[in-house]
Design a protein around this motif. Sequence first.
Motif: not given
Length: 310
Positions: A26-49
């Motif tokens: 799990l540490a190899l995936t750098k979870p805190r970095v992944v978390e920050l990236l997902l923070v930008t994904t969801l709003p982009a989906m909301f705006l597209a919709e």
Amino acid sequence: MTTTVPEAQAGAPVPSRRRSVLLAYLALTKPRVVELLLVTTLPAMFLAERGIPSPWLVLVTLVGGAMSAGSANALNCVADSDIDAVMHRTKSRPLVSYEVPRRHALIFGIALGVVSFLVLWLGANLLAATLSVAAILFYVFVYTLVLKRRTSQNIVWGGAAGCMPVVIGWAAVANAVEWPALVMFGVVFLWTPPHFWALAMKYKDDYVRAGVPMLPAVATAKQVSIRILLYTWATVACTMLLVPVTSWVYVVCAIVAGAAFLIMAQRLHAAVRRGVGYNPMTLFHLSNSYLTVLFVAIAVDAAVGLPVLG
């Protein structure tokens, strides 16, 4: 003579050893970095919709996106294991501490990438899946293997991979890449240098020791702080380009959060210029909060459905 078997090698602690191995992967995936990236994904989906997307599509996109980012980060750990071994900030990573064999980490990273492509393709669309693969390849081959060790502008251009989640999220909903997605890409692109350079100022000696030409390792603190301030201004200016597709909710949040970001960047530059003590990590942590507030505002604005200003 009897040999005592250490408790760590006995049968009882096997579950804890398995847990330790799982945590290492799990540490190899750098979870805190992944978390920050997902923070930008969801709003982009909301705006597209222009509203709340299908819960199933959201789940698929977030899972696939997390796997894609985790794949890129794991492969980055493989490529950078020699650098990580000499940097205090990274010397506890799984490959450096031999918790995960290098070959296993490579297979794990590739497998995550393949599964992420399939999840996004089957659950969203081929465009979103293809963009996720492009982000992995760019991060590993362009940033990690080429730019990072060769130019002080490494994080400027290499940071483009971290901007891809907004485009992937938009594509998952719209099956296209439209201009608001490119504006959000630009916001994250311009935000990345001040965010990362603030961290690199703190760990400048690490980069010098590793021979990585991160800007704070090859330029004066004043040169770095000026660039941080300029990129911060550019970031805040770019956020205003979303005004035509948002309402007053987003605009107010963008202005207030942007002002806080600019004030902190200005304070850092002023302290460096005067030669007094400064803590770049204050700006680093604030930059995380800034991006989170900005994109949460985008999501709320789209979900509430107020009339757009454009």
